[in-house]
Design a protein around this motif. Structure first.
Motif, PDB file in Angstrom:
ATOM      1  N   UNK A 253       0.647  -1.172  -0.065  1.00 36.28           N
ATOM      2  CA  UNK A 253       0.046  -0.032   0.063  1.00 36.28           C
ATOM      3  C   UNK A 253       0.728   1.029   0.021  1.00 36.28           C
ATOM      4  N   UNK A 254       1.848   1.221   0.484  1.00 36.82           N
ATOM      5  CA  UNK A 254       2.816   2.510   0.396  1.00 36.82           C
ATOM      6  C   UNK A 254       3.856   2.622  -0.767  1.00 36.82           C
ATOM      7  N   UNK A 255       3.402   1.692  -1.860  1.00 36.05           N
ATOM      8  CA  UNK A 255       4.033   1.982  -3.145  1.00 36.05           C
ATOM      9  C   UNK A 255       2.952   2.097  -4.200  1.00 36.05           C
ATOM     10  N   UNK A 256       3.354   3.421  -4.820  1.00 35.88           N
ATOM     11  CA  UNK A 256       2.177   3.708  -6.000  1.00 35.88           C
ATOM     12  C   UNK A 256       2.120   2.778  -7.034  1.00 35.88           C
ATOM     13  N   UNK A 257       1.264   2.259  -7.650  1.00 36.00           N
ATOM     14  CA  UNK A 257       1.340   1.465  -8.590  1.00 36.00           C
ATOM     15  C   UNK A 257       1.478  -0.005  -8.343  1.00 36.00           C
ATOM     16  N   UNK A 258       1.851  -0.218  -7.094  1.00 38.22           N
ATOM     17  CA  UNK A 258       1.882  -1.809  -6.865  1.00 38.22           C
ATOM     18  C   UNK A 258       0.494  -2.322  -6.155  1.00 38.22           C
ATOM     19  N   UNK A 259       0.449  -3.766  -6.243  1.00 42.80           N
ATOM     20  CA  UNK A 259      -0.550  -4.400  -6.220  1.00 42.80           C
ATOM     21  C   UNK A 259      -0.231  -5.697  -4.954  1.00 42.80           C
ATOM     22  N   UNK A 260      -1.319  -5.673  -4.093  1.00 38.96           N
ATOM     23  CA  UNK A 260      -1.248  -6.984  -3.162  1.00 38.96           C
ATOM     24  C   UNK A 260      -2.199  -8.056  -3.525  1.00 38.96           C
ATOM     25  N   UNK A 261      -2.125  -9.134  -3.368  1.00 39.40           N
ATOM     26  CA  UNK A 261      -2.963 -10.383  -3.484  1.00 39.40           C
ATOM     27  C   UNK A 261      -3.171 -10.980  -2.371  1.00 39.40           C
ATOM     28  N   UNK A 262      -4.374 -10.905  -1.857  1.00 33.75           N
ATOM     29  CA  UNK A 262      -4.558 -11.476  -0.499  1.00 33.75           C
ATOM     30  C   UNK A 262      -5.082 -13.141  -0.638  1.00 33.75           C
ATOM     31  N   UNK A 263      -5.378 -13.757   0.605  1.00 33.30           N
ATOM     32  CA  UNK A 263      -5.555 -15.110   0.585  1.00 33.30           C
ATOM     33  C   UNK A 263      -6.613 -15.479   1.575  1.00 33.30           C
ATOM     34  N   UNK A 264      -7.183 -16.577   1.294  1.00 27.81           N
ATOM     35  CA  UNK A 264      -8.224 -17.270   2.030  1.00 27.81           C
ATOM     36  C   UNK A 264      -9.825 -16.663   2.402  1.00 27.81           C
ATOM     37  N   UNK A 265      -9.438 -15.224   2.553  1.00 28.03           N
ATOM     38  CA  UNK A 265     -10.806 -14.663   2.994  1.00 28.03           C
ATOM     39  C   UNK A 265     -10.639 -13.570   1.900  1.00 28.03           C
ATOM     40  N   UNK A 266     -11.732 -12.957   1.330  1.00 29.44           N
ATOM     41  CA  UNK A 266     -11.660 -11.792   0.618  1.00 29.44           C
ATOM     42  C   UNK A 266     -11.255 -10.615   1.295  1.00 29.44           C
ATOM     43  N   UNK A 267     -10.028 -10.388   1.277  1.00 29.95           N
ATOM     44  CA  UNK A 267      -9.320  -9.232   2.234  1.00 29.95           C
ATOM     45  C   UNK A 267      -9.730  -7.980   1.907  1.00 29.95           C
ATOM     46  N   UNK A 268     -10.159  -7.606   0.902  1.00 33.85           N
ATOM     47  CA  UNK A 268     -10.430  -6.188   0.360  1.00 33.85           C
ATOM     48  C   UNK A 268     -11.840  -5.887   1.277  1.00 33.85           C
ATOM     49  N   UNK A 269     -12.637  -6.930   1.711  1.00 36.82           N
ATOM     50  CA  UNK A 269     -13.622  -6.433   2.494  1.00 36.82           C
ATOM     51  C   UNK A 269     -13.444  -6.843   4.052  1.00 36.82           C
ATOM     52  N   UNK A 270     -12.399  -7.048   4.291  1.00 36.92           N
ATOM     53  CA  UNK A 270     -12.080  -7.332   5.815  1.00 36.92           C
ATOM     54  C   UNK A 270     -11.986  -5.864   6.510  1.00 36.92           C
ATOM     55  N   UNK A 271     -12.843  -5.413   7.451  1.00 32.78           N
ATOM     56  CA  UNK A 271     -12.637  -4.224   8.034  1.00 32.78           C
ATOM     57  C   UNK A 271     -11.530  -3.803   8.415  1.00 32.78           C
ATOM     58  N   UNK A 272     -10.845  -4.756   9.192  1.00 35.54           N
ATOM     59  CA  UNK A 272      -9.318  -4.461   9.723  1.00 35.54           C
ATOM     60  C   UNK A 272      -8.369  -3.983   8.629  1.00 35.54           C
ATOM     61  N   UNK A 273      -8.702  -4.275   7.202  1.00 37.74           N
ATOM     62  CA  UNK A 273      -7.784  -3.964   6.220  1.00 37.74           C
ATOM     63  C   UNK A 273      -8.457  -2.781   5.394  1.00 37.74           C
ATOM     64  N   UNK A 274      -9.415  -2.087   5.905  1.00 38.73           N
ATOM     65  CA  UNK A 274      -9.954  -1.116   4.732  1.00 38.73           C
ATOM     66  C   UNK A 274      -8.934  -0.003   4.466  1.00 38.73           C
ATOM     67  N   UNK A 275      -8.149   0.181   5.307  1.00 41.25           N
ATOM     68  CA  UNK A 275      -7.517   1.472   4.707  1.00 41.25           C
ATOM     69  C   UNK A 275      -6.303   1.101   3.656  1.00 41.25           C
ATOM     70  N   UNK A 276      -6.135  -0.305   3.430  1.00 38.95           N
ATOM     71  CA  UNK A 276      -5.384  -0.806   2.285  1.00 38.95           C
ATOM     72  C   UNK A 276      -5.980  -1.064   1.078  1.00 38.95           C
TER      73      UNK A 276
END
Length: 352
Positions: A253-276
């Motif tokens: 999240x600290x690098x412009x243009x970079x992407x992370x791929x999460x695992x197991x749960x849909x981490x885009x929708x995890x409240x604790x990861x919302x800022x990322x």
């Protein structure tokens, strides 16, 4: 997540480990203070959950299992008792945890993670009238349901996505523990990347090895590993590392243009990861909740599932999350790759 090895090769350490609890539902009871939840009422099914380290609140693997149990409790009534493993666990500790649940009359008992395989094999024999579920490994037993997944297939699609999204032809993979299970994630991912573009470089790093399971519960290690890959030129990083992956997501999240791929749960929708979430390209979702719910339902109906029940890509056992809409431009290619896997035209490797 199955072409898994049987018990002799199942002494691995999977899954998900914790930060602070932020998941849906009630707070996980710890081993020394757990008690049945009261929300389900009396007279219903008594569900025992033996989590891997981190337990409920890991934002990943354990949380997925918890969602399945919560759904069953809500639908069928009853209660859930949750016990959580520690990183210092011995095989005897896992045996005792399952034994405690069985002696207290819980059935089904679900062991979340393949480190429990030897314990399930032993305790299930001692309590033949109790139904046991084991996630991520296979144990033969008349009262054991082995719930496994084709993680390599979902990871293949993640590799295709990474190859289509990278601007630098350089991506990375972070594994929590160097074990056969996590190598399935690596194998599928790397194959997906190279089937899409053979010229792309794939960095691979594991956070711990052997019996050391700290790689699943060390966000700082995940952050450092991801930062090293980003510094080295990678712009897409996929982590199969339990809660350590949250550190990787933070680094990306600290690098412009970079992407992370999460695992197991849909981490885009995890409240604790919302800022990322703006940096979470997708997640390889492993529907442990579906396997857990199916098992509990079968016990409730008086016909407990047994044997090895495999949740594949074709059956919706694994999938690639689309939350955020970041895959829209490449979705047709991902759909085509998925169909080839389902049709057997693409055989996804389970070892690197």
């Amino acid at each position: 997540m199955r072409r898994v090895a049987k018990l002799s090769a199942a002494c691995l350490a999977t899954a998900a480990l914790a930060l602070s609890a932020t998941a849906c539902g009630k707070t996980s009871s710890q081993e020394d203070s757990s008690s049945p939840s009261s929300s389900g009422g009396k007279g219903g099914i008594k569900i025992g959950l033996a989590y891997d380290v981190g337990g409920r609140g890991d934002r990943s693997f354990n949380d997925s299992a918890a969602r399945g149990a919560d759904k069953a409790e809500k639908q069928f009534g009853g209660s859930i008792k949750e016990l959580t493993a520690k990183t210092s666990d011995t095989p005897a500790d896992r045996v005792q945890r399952l034994t405690d649940l069985a002696q207290a009359g819980y059935s089904p008992i679900i062991a979340v993670g393949y480190t429990y395989a030897p314990a399930v094999q032993q305790v299930a024999k001692q309590f033949p009238k109790t139904s046991f579920g084991l996630i991520d490994s296979v144990v033969d037993g008349k009262n054991v349901n082995s719930i496994t997944f084709t993680e390599e297939q979902g990871s293949y699609l993640a590799g295709v996505a990474a190859a289509l999204k990278t601007k630098k032809d350089h991506v990375g993979f972070i594994g929590g523990v160097d074990s056969p299970l996590i190598k399935k994630f690596q194998a599928g991912y790397v194959q997906g990347v190279h089937d899409t573009n053979a010229k792309i470089k794939v960095d691979v790093q594991y956070l711990s090895h052997g019996t050391d399971t700290s790689g699943f519960s060390s966000p700082d290690k995940g952050q450092q590993a991801a930062q090293g890959m980003l510094d080295n030129g990678a712009d897409v990083v996929y982590s199969a590392a339990g809660s350590s992956g949250t550190g990787a997501i933070e680094a990306v999240n600290g690098v412009k243009g970079a992407w992370a791929i999460g695992v197991d749960s849909d981490q885009y929708n995890i409240p604790g990861l919302a800022k990322y979430k703006s940096s979470i390209l997708t997640s390889v979702v492993k529907n442990v909740d579906v396997g857990v719910f199916d098992f509990i339902q079968s016990v409730k109906n008086g016909k407990p599932l047994v044997g090895n029940n495999v949740y594949s890509l074709a059956k919706g056992g694994v999938s690639l999350a689309t939350s955020g809409g970041f895959l829209k431009d490449i979705q047709p290619k991902l759909d085509a790759a998925k169909q080839k896997i389902v049709d057997g035209k693409i055989k996804v490797k389970t070892t690197p």
